[in-house]
Design a protein around this motif. Structure first.
Motif, PDB file in Angstrom:
ATOM      1  N   SER A  30      81.366  50.882  99.132  1.00  0.00           N
ATOM      2  CA  SER A  30      81.140  51.156  97.713  1.00  0.00           C
ATOM      3  C   SER A  30      82.461  51.513  97.061  1.00  0.00           C
ATOM      4  O   SER A  30      83.413  51.935  97.725  1.00  0.00           O
ATOM      5  CB  SER A  30      80.129  52.298  97.548  1.00  0.00           C
ATOM      6  OG  SER A  30      80.651  53.500  98.090  1.00  0.00           O
ATOM      7  N   ASN A  31      82.492  51.349  95.768  1.00  0.00           N
ATOM      8  CA  ASN A  31      83.731  51.599  95.050  1.00  0.00           C
ATOM      9  C   ASN A  31      83.837  53.038  94.542  1.00  0.00           C
ATOM     10  O   ASN A  31      84.606  53.339  93.647  1.00  0.00           O
ATOM     11  CB  ASN A  31      83.853  50.635  93.868  1.00  0.00           C
ATOM     12  CG  ASN A  31      82.586  50.630  93.009  1.00  0.00           C
ATOM     13  OD1 ASN A  31      81.767  51.535  93.109  1.00  0.00           O
ATOM     14  ND2 ASN A  31      82.447  49.583  92.185  1.00  0.00           N
ATOM     15  N   GLN A  32      83.055  53.964  95.159  1.00  0.00           N
ATOM     16  CA  GLN A  32      83.142  55.361  94.757  1.00  0.00           C
ATOM     17  C   GLN A  32      84.277  56.048  95.512  1.00  0.00           C
ATOM     18  O   GLN A  32      84.737  55.568  96.547  1.00  0.00           O
ATOM     19  CB  GLN A  32      81.820  56.070  95.042  1.00  0.00           C
ATOM     20  CG  GLN A  32      81.471  56.173  96.534  1.00  0.00           C
ATOM     21  CD  GLN A  32      80.185  56.920  96.783  1.00  0.00           C
ATOM     22  OE1 GLN A  32      79.600  57.461  95.871  1.00  0.00           O
ATOM     23  NE2 GLN A  32      79.756  56.950  98.036  1.00  0.00           N
ATOM     24  N   TYR A  67      83.295  44.856  98.172  1.00  0.00           N
ATOM     25  CA  TYR A  67      83.093  46.122  97.466  1.00  0.00           C
ATOM     26  C   TYR A  67      81.924  45.974  96.505  1.00  0.00           C
ATOM     27  O   TYR A  67      81.810  44.954  95.795  1.00  0.00           O
ATOM     28  CB  TYR A  67      84.345  46.522  96.702  1.00  0.00           C
ATOM     29  CG  TYR A  67      85.577  46.614  97.561  1.00  0.00           C
ATOM     30  CD1 TYR A  67      85.854  47.760  98.289  1.00  0.00           C
ATOM     31  CD2 TYR A  67      86.461  45.532  97.666  1.00  0.00           C
ATOM     32  CE1 TYR A  67      86.984  47.839  99.091  1.00  0.00           C
ATOM     33  CE2 TYR A  67      87.582  45.599  98.465  1.00  0.00           C
ATOM     34  CZ  TYR A  67      87.836  46.759  99.176  1.00  0.00           C
ATOM     35  OH  TYR A  67      88.954  46.825  99.971  1.00  0.00           O
ATOM     36  N   ASN A  69      78.878  48.198  93.898  1.00  0.00           N
ATOM     37  CA  ASN A  69      78.420  49.408  93.215  1.00  0.00           C
ATOM     38  C   ASN A  69      77.183  49.915  93.957  1.00  0.00           C
ATOM     39  O   ASN A  69      76.206  49.188  94.138  1.00  0.00           O
ATOM     40  CB  ASN A  69      78.080  49.082  91.756  1.00  0.00           C
ATOM     41  CG  ASN A  69      77.744  50.326  90.946  1.00  0.00           C
ATOM     42  OD1 ASN A  69      77.436  51.368  91.498  1.00  0.00           O
ATOM     43  ND2 ASN A  69      77.803  50.189  89.622  1.00  0.00           N
ATOM     44  N   ARG A  70      77.216  51.155  94.384  1.00  0.00           N
ATOM     45  CA  ARG A  70      76.143  51.683  95.237  1.00  0.00           C
ATOM     46  C   ARG A  70      74.793  51.700  94.544  1.00  0.00           C
ATOM     47  O   ARG A  70      73.753  51.804  95.204  1.00  0.00           O
ATOM     48  CB  ARG A  70      76.492  53.089  95.749  1.00  0.00           C
ATOM     49  CG  ARG A  70      76.587  54.144  94.674  1.00  0.00           C
ATOM     50  CD  ARG A  70      77.077  55.464  95.267  1.00  0.00           C
ATOM     51  NE  ARG A  70      76.199  55.953  96.293  1.00  0.00           N
ATOM     52  CZ  ARG A  70      75.222  56.849  96.080  1.00  0.00           C
ATOM     53  NH1 ARG A  70      75.009  57.310  94.858  1.00  0.00           N
ATOM     54  NH2 ARG A  70      74.469  57.262  97.062  1.00  0.00           N
ATOM     55  N   ASP A  72      73.875  49.181  92.440  1.00  0.00           N
ATOM     56  CA  ASP A  72      73.540  47.801  92.067  1.00  0.00           C
ATOM     57  C   ASP A  72      73.039  47.073  93.315  1.00  0.00           C
ATOM     58  O   ASP A  72      73.819  46.569  94.131  1.00  0.00           O
ATOM     59  CB  ASP A  72      74.763  47.106  91.480  1.00  0.00           C
ATOM     60  CG  ASP A  72      74.414  45.786  90.818  1.00  0.00           C
ATOM     61  OD1 ASP A  72      73.321  45.251  91.111  1.00  0.00           O
ATOM     62  OD2 ASP A  72      75.235  45.275  90.045  1.00  0.00           O
ATOM     63  N   GLU A  75      73.811  43.142  93.415  1.00  0.00           N
ATOM     64  CA  GLU A  75      75.184  42.828  93.811  1.00  0.00           C
ATOM     65  C   GLU A  75      75.371  43.019  95.305  1.00  0.00           C
ATOM     66  O   GLU A  75      76.053  42.227  95.975  1.00  0.00           O
ATOM     67  CB  GLU A  75      76.165  43.710  93.039  1.00  0.00           C
ATOM     68  CG  GLU A  75      77.624  43.436  93.386  1.00  0.00           C
ATOM     69  CD  GLU A  75      78.564  44.427  92.727  1.00  0.00           C
ATOM     70  OE1 GLU A  75      79.779  44.203  92.806  1.00  0.00           O
ATOM     71  OE2 GLU A  75      78.075  45.432  92.163  1.00  0.00           O
TER      72      GLU A  75
END
Length: 898
Positions: A30-32, A67, A69-70, A72, A75
């Motif tokens: 994820s991108n966090q 990568y 979005n957690r 989404d 996606e």
């Protein structure tokens, strides 16, 4: 798509059986914030694997990273399908539960191994089993003996199973789901409820904010204990907590002191600087000296996959992957690969690794605790060995804490007493048994204390109507640290406060005034037999005497000739006259030899029966006579609690708001319920505010005081007018009370056990209870060797009977003498009258009439007494001048008695 499939087919035909020379794997991140270190560990593990050919010498591992979005899910699905089209043979997913669910659903459908934090068929969970982690925290809570604690959690499914954890305890558990905005309100609620033990199950990003809120609420004192579920406690800044003695405990998955871990961490830093041109940094403290658990788990995941491939290569071939999400055809080699991954056993950065049905069942958790200047390891937990504490002093040893505890107490002789002089201040004002114990324990454990009195002078009881507590219990729930005194450990008190091991065992007993001795009566010799027995014996005496008289008259054998030689005047007589029958019976009863003996069978049977009866009566009387005359007897109106409850003449009560009152109030035993109803309805009140008031009422008489046996023993030792009635009604103990979850309880308990084993508490008991200068001397009537000597007041009645017998005999002798004087003696005639007359035959007969001499009755008595004193040593009675020379009666003349 056709070109990729053709390339894979050419690669398989050129290699043959075994593992292909190129293995592709994919990873989803994820991108966090915080995922950078996990990605770095993933890339470094593959780099290290390709550089070190010891595991896969003929195979190169290639990786693809996507990568998402957690939040989404669409996606995420698209990115996973993209990796499958490339031909990855395993998908690595982070520990994010939201992403793991979507990723694993696709991998399950296509039989592609998913390595991460999932619990499905085609998944390998490198993270420790959630159920086993729950057991680990459960063991810690039990070891710390938490019976009342709170839980702060941010999500329904965190590291531990909260509902399972709360159900496994019978204590008081407060659960609050919080967010970053509600940290303060939840902490204030716990602080207001005096909840000092708190479990924190929040995500890693919120822990730093929560720590700051704890500082702001001043909840960083020694009495607070925080148990974090995060495995990365060492990565947070705890500088502000190190010097306030607050208790912070957690588990760690990565042993940061291990040499291999340090080397890996160093290599990761060099790799990051070489590839990404920036060093490996910890997200929370911006240092590269500590490896977090998430990157370590990702590193171990890559090596678990590599070891599984190595094992598979030795016995099976791995087919090439030629599937896609659109066709939904499962991979033929996926099942074999997942089975070999399940069989992997290895020791990685997170300790020993072993799987069962895709779940990690072998690992080691280090228990760590905050200490001054550093965090230290105090134990470890394993699924097989469970919790092993190596440093118990870190939890209970307060010797290094220079703290002062607030100790409340209550004045009660001899436990706590007080000097009222002006020269005594502070703790010097107090002295007594419990004060000595507290002083000894404070030296053993290592703390200072301020001793103060409880305002309402009560130990503590719960109001059944309002539910509020009073006394020392209420003070402990508010602010006090310890409560010392003669405080009984009860179930009700234990539900709101904690107690140490008992330093004294006791029970409830009855204090009563010593009963007065039975007054000695003049006829005490009659006590061995009851009055009705004496009456029955007297009746039996008369009946037997009359029976012998009647049977003796009826039996011809008892008749005999009186003058057998006088044939002209033969007469027969019976020896059992009425008076002789009574004399024979009393003589036999007194074991004397009467001058008459029965000859007939009937009279002998009666005599034998009467003799047997007399033997039993006399033997029983003699056996009891010694006990009744030599033993001091007390008149005791009550002997036990049943006697107390069944009477109404003697009042009884106990201490108000004490454990004894609570015992009777809550008892289900009918006798004790009856006692409670009597005390509760008594007017004026049967309860006393202090022990002194109860003792005073007992001394006044007609009152029994129900109190604890140790206090009763102390009073009885010093007041010989008081005594204990019966045994103990229950069994309990005195303990030192602490607030719920206090860290001092267990350490003080250990100190108490040590003092008991050394005999220190027994010596203190002898000092305060058996001081010979204060104890009274009590007469011991239980020893036969000290039996009372008989006095005149005990057997004086025997002399009365003797004197009375003599007097009665004298009176009877007087009347016998009078009777003989009046009717039987032929005294010298004072005049003689001759009457001549003819009889029927015509013969002349002379008849003389004699009259007794004119002598006084009292003169005759005096003469008789003079004779008795004159011839007391002679056997023949001398002839007295009782007749004159003219008293000779001629022959042939008849004397007629008047």
């Amino acid at each position: 798509m056709l070109i990729a499939s053709g390339f894979l087919l050419f690669q398989f035909l050129s290699y043959g059986l075994g593992v292909p020379p190129l293995v592709r794997i994919g990873a989803i991140f994820s991108n966090q914030p915080g995922m950078y270190n996990s990605e770095l560990a993933f890339r470094y593990a593959i780099h290290r694997l390709n550089m070190d050919k010891s595991l896969l010498p003929e195979t190169t591992v290639d990786y693809y990273v996507e990568y998402v979005n957690r939040f989404d899910s669409f996606e995420t699905v698209q990115k996973v399908c993209k990796l499958i089209r490339v031909g990855v043979q395993a998908v690595f997913s982070p520990t994010d539960s939201v992403l793991a669910t979507h990723i694993n659903s696709i991998c399950d459908a296509l039989d592609i191994p998913n390595i991460g934090r999932s619990a499905h068929d085609f998944s390998i969970n490198v993270y420790p089993s959630k159920q086993l982690v729950n057991y680990a925290f459960n063991d810690v809570i039990q070891y710390l003996n938490w019976t009342r604690f709170g839980i702060l959690h941010e999500k329904e499914n965190g590291i531990i199973n909260l509902h399972q954890l709360s159900r496994s305890f019978h204590g008081e558990v407060h659960m609050r789901q919080v967010s970053r905005d509600s940290y303060v309100s939840a902490l204030n609620e716990f602080k207001g409820k005096e909840i000092h033990n708190i479990i924190i199950d929040t995500n890693s990003n919120g822990i730093s904010i929560l720590l700051k809120n704890i500082l702001q609420q001043q909840m960083n004192e020694y009495k607070y204990h925080y148990l974090f579920t995060s495995f990365d406690l060492e990565t947070y800044d705890l500088e502000d907590f190190k010097y306030n003695f607050v208790n912070i405990t957690s588990f760690r998955l990565v042993d940061t002191a291990d040499v291999g871990v340090k080397q890996i961490l160093k290599d990761i830093g060099l790799y990051s600087h070489h590839i990404f041109k920036k060093p490996y940094l910890n997200l929370h403290i911006k240092k590269s000296t500590i490896l977090e658990s998430e990157p370590a788990l990702m590193f171990d995941s890559v090596y678990v996959f590599a070891i599984g491939l190595q094992t598979l290569e030795q016995s099976h071939s791995l087919t090439l992957l030629n599937i896609s999400c659109e066709e939904e055809n499962s991979w033929d080699g996926g099942l074999s690969l997942i089975n070999y991954l399940n069989a992997v056993e290895w020791k990685g950065l997170t300790g020993p690794i072993q799987f069962k049905d895709g779940q990690r069942v072998q690992f080691k958790l280090d228990l760590i605790k905050l200490k001054q200047h550093s965090i230290v390891k105090v134990g470890e937990w394993t699924p097989h060995g469970h919790l092993n504490i190596t440093e118990p002093s870190m939890f209970f040893d307060a010797g290094s804490m220079n703290v002062t505890l607030v100790v409340i107490t209550i004045l009660e002789t001899p436990y706590v007493m007080m000097h009222y002089g002006k020269n005594f201040t502070g703790n010097e004002r107090f002295y007594g048994f419990c004060v000595d114990i507290l002083e000894t324990i404070s030296r053993e454990v290592g703390f200072d204390y301020i001793l103060d009195l409880v305002p309402d002078r009560k130990y503590g009881a719960k109001d059944p109507e309002t539910g509020e507590w009073n006394g020392m219990v209420a003070q402990l729930m508010k602010y006090a640290d310890l409560a010392v005194g003669s405080m009984t450990i009860t179930y009700a008190r234990e539900s709101v406060i904690d107690f140490t091991k008992p330093f004294m065992n006791l029970g409830i007993s009855i204090l009563f005034k010593v009963p007065t001795s039975e007054p000695t009566r003049l006829f005490s010799f009659m006590n061995p037999l009851a009055i009705e027995i004496w009456i029955y014996v007297l009746i039996a005496y008369f009946l037997v005497s009359l029976c012998i008289y009647i049977v003796g008259k009826l039996s011809p054998i008892e008749w005999k000739c009186i003058n057998a030689c006088d044939l002209e005047n033969i007469s027969i007589g019976n020896q059992f006259s009425l008076t002789d029958s009574f004399w024979f019976t009393i003589g036999t009863f007194m074991q004397q030899s009467p001058d008459i003996y029965p000859r007939a069978m009937s009279t002998r049977i009666i005599s034998s029966t009467w003799g047997f009866f007399s033997l039993i009566i006399v033997a029983s009387y003699t056996a009891n006579l010694a006990a009744f005359l030599t033993t001091e007897r007390m008149i005791n109106p009550i002997e036990n609690a049943e006697d107390l409850a069944s009477q109404t003449e003697i009042s009884y009560g106990t201490l108000d708001s004490g454990s004894t009152m609570t015992f009777f109030r809550d008892s289900v035993i009918e006798t004790y319920k009856k006692i409670w109803r009597s005390m509760d309805n008594k007017k004026p009140s049967a309860f006393t505010t202090t022990y002194e008031d109860g003792i005073k009422r007992v001394n006044q008489g007609n009152y029994a005081f129900l109190m604890e046996s140790t206090m009763l023993d102390y009073i009885v030792q010093r007041d010989c007018n008081l005594t204990q009635i019966g045994g103990l009604l229950d069994t309990k103990g005195y303990g030192i009370a602490t607030p719920k979850g206090s860290p001092w309880r267990d350490k003080i308990s250990l100190a108490i056990l040590e003092l008991q084993e050394r005999g220190d508490i027994q010596m203190l008991y002898d000092k305060w209870w058996k001081n010979t200068d204060e104890t009274c001397t009590r007469k011991n009537t239980s020893k036969q060797s000290k039996a009372n000597s008989l006095g005149l007041e005990s057997i004086g009645g025997v002399f009365v009977v003797l004197i009375a017998g003599i007097i009665v005999a004298a009176v009877v002798a007087f009347f016998e003498f009078w009777y003989n004087f009046r009717y039987n003696y032929e005294a010298t005639p004072s005049q003689s009258v001759v009457n001549n007359k003819y009889n029927q035959d015509g013969i002349l007969e002379s008849e003389r009439n004699y009259t007794p001499p004119d002598r006084s009755f009292w003169i005759e008595i005096a003469e008789e007494l003079r004779y008795a004193s004159w011839c007391m040593n002679k056997q023949k009675r001398p002839a007295l001048t009782r007749t004159c020379s003219k008293c000779t009666i001629p022959k042939g003349q008849r004397i007629n008695k008047l």
